[in-house]
Motif scaffolding. Structure first.
Motif, mmCIF file in Angstrom:
data_model
loop_
_atom_site.group_PDB
_atom_site.id
_atom_site.type_symbol
_atom_site.label_atom_id
_atom_site.label_comp_id
_atom_site.label_asym_id
_atom_site.label_seq_id
_atom_site.Cartn_x
_atom_site.Cartn_y
_atom_site.Cartn_z
ATOM 1 N N UNK A 1 -3.341 24.507 7.150
ATOM 2 C CA UNK A 1 -2.823 23.293 7.757
ATOM 3 C C UNK A 1 -2.343 23.615 9.164
ATOM 4 N N UNK A 2 -2.923 22.936 10.150
ATOM 5 C CA UNK A 2 -2.578 23.178 11.540
ATOM 6 C C UNK A 2 -1.641 22.142 12.104
ATOM 7 N N UNK A 3 -1.288 22.320 13.380
ATOM 8 C CA UNK A 3 -0.339 21.425 14.042
ATOM 9 C C UNK A 3 -0.872 19.995 14.101
ATOM 10 N N UNK B 1 -0.581 18.251 10.748
ATOM 11 C CA UNK B 1 0.789 17.841 10.439
ATOM 12 C C UNK B 1 1.181 16.588 11.212
ATOM 13 N N UNK B 2 0.803 16.529 12.480
ATOM 14 C CA UNK B 2 1.126 15.349 13.282
ATOM 15 C C UNK B 2 0.391 14.120 12.765
ATOM 16 N N UNK C 1 2.030 16.214 3.072
ATOM 17 C CA UNK C 1 0.828 16.700 2.407
ATOM 18 C C UNK C 1 0.713 16.032 1.050
ATOM 19 N N UNK C 2 -0.370 15.314 0.831
ATOM 20 C CA UNK C 2 -0.579 14.627 -0.440
ATOM 21 C C UNK C 2 -0.882 15.636 -1.545
ATOM 22 N N UNK C 3 -0.145 15.551 -2.624
ATOM 23 C CA UNK C 3 -0.319 16.455 -3.768
ATOM 24 C C UNK C 3 -0.540 15.619 -5.025
ATOM 25 N N UNK C 4 -1.637 15.875 -5.719
ATOM 26 C CA UNK C 4 -1.929 15.172 -6.971
ATOM 27 C C UNK C 4 -2.023 16.164 -8.110
ATOM 28 N N UNK D 1 6.539 18.661 4.743
ATOM 29 C CA UNK D 1 6.434 19.992 5.345
ATOM 30 C C UNK D 1 7.195 20.098 6.658
ATOM 31 N N UNK D 2 7.989 19.098 6.955
ATOM 32 C CA UNK D 2 8.661 19.048 8.242
ATOM 33 C C UNK D 2 9.549 20.266 8.472
ATOM 34 N N UNK D 3 10.199 20.750 7.423
ATOM 35 C CA UNK D 3 11.104 21.887 7.561
ATOM 36 C C UNK D 3 10.555 23.162 6.923
#
Length: 271
Positions: free
Chosen positions: A10-12, A15-16, A22-25, A112-114
């Motif tokens: 996952x890149x910058x 994320x923007x 991040x969608x998690x199923x 994933x912000x932090x």
């Protein structure tokens, strides 16, 4: 159930674009027999019926290489892409009412912000109360997958584009090396151009398979002059030109673009 053979990178820009979510199923493997998550303590009907034994279903993560059980952290989950939490402001988890759909899939959004850059192991665990009179909790875990969070763009670490002083230019391999592995899949996403300005007027432009041959390996972009284009007869013309190397559009494996375009003259080695 989560299952991924290769790390998710996952890149910058990713994320923007996703607002750092991040969608998690996960899939309820017991769905064909019953809606397993209906037995959650978050479900009032299950509580009234005395069938609530799922305490929570959480996402945990830790850095790759960490071995202590205490190194696992709770991932902050959101019900939707707007980061809205439930009214009680508790951690959202996969067992909450209305998270699982009619097909047995439960989807939430991991914040994933932090989460700092690095490689992480990720798993989903369920914690179940053994009985209504027991305080003991039994846990079940999904397989562990790996993700890589990388916000840092690749930078040029070292380059050698100097023309040899006593050998033919086609005898040498030239290269630009970056600080990390870059995307080398063909067709190349980057562009490398050799521009020669002869007598400040005639512009010669060379590119992959049109005057130069280019390869990309791990952290480096490498090139050679095409021997058919630059034989001994053309050597004087090449050396009299004001030759510049331009490289742009390089991406790392997370899709981050190089921090600045590379441009450098191909000067003669003074040795």
């Amino acid at each position: 159930m989560m299952n991924r053979q290769y790390p998710l990178t996952i890149g910058a820009d990713d994320l923007l674009y996703t607002n750092f979510l991040l969608e998690v199923s996960i899939f309820n493997q017991g769905f064909m027999e019953s809606t397993l998550f209906d037995r959650s303590i978050h479900n009032p009907e299950a509580v009234r019926a005395g069938e609530a034994n799922i305490q929570d279903i959480l996402l945990l993560y830790r850095r790759v290489g960490a071995s202590e059980t205490s190194s696992w952290k709770n991932g902050i989950l959101h019900f939707n892409k707007t980061r809205s939490l439930f009214s009680d402001s508790q951690y959202v988890d996969f067992s909450m009412k209305n998270v699982e759909d009619e097909f047995g899939y439960a989807t939430l959004f991991w914040d994933l912000q932090n989460v700092s850059d690095g490689s992480f192991e990720v798993k989903v665990i369920s914690r179940c109360i053994l009985s209504s009179t027991s305080t003991m909790v039994k846990g079940f875990s999904s397989d562990v997958i790996e993700i890589i969070v990388d916000r840092v763009p690749p930078k040029v670490y070292f380059s050698d584009v100097t023309l040899p002083s006593s050998a033919h230019p086609t005898s040498k391999e030239y290269f630009i090396q970056f600080t990390e592995d870059i995307n080398c899949r063909r067709p190349f996403l980057f562009n490398i151009l050799i521009r020669g300005l002869d007598n400040e007027s005639d512009l010669t432009e060379l590119k992959d398979d049109d005057g130069i041959h280019v390869i990309c390996v791990d952290q480096s972009v490498k090139f050679r002059f095409d021997r058919e284009t630059y034989d001994q007869q053309n050597l004087d013309m090449l050396l009299k030109s004001n030759i510049q190397v331009h490289l742009y559009g390089v991406q790392d494996l997370a899709g981050n673009f190089q921090s600045s375009n590379f441009s450098m003259p191909m000067s003669m080695n003074a040795q």
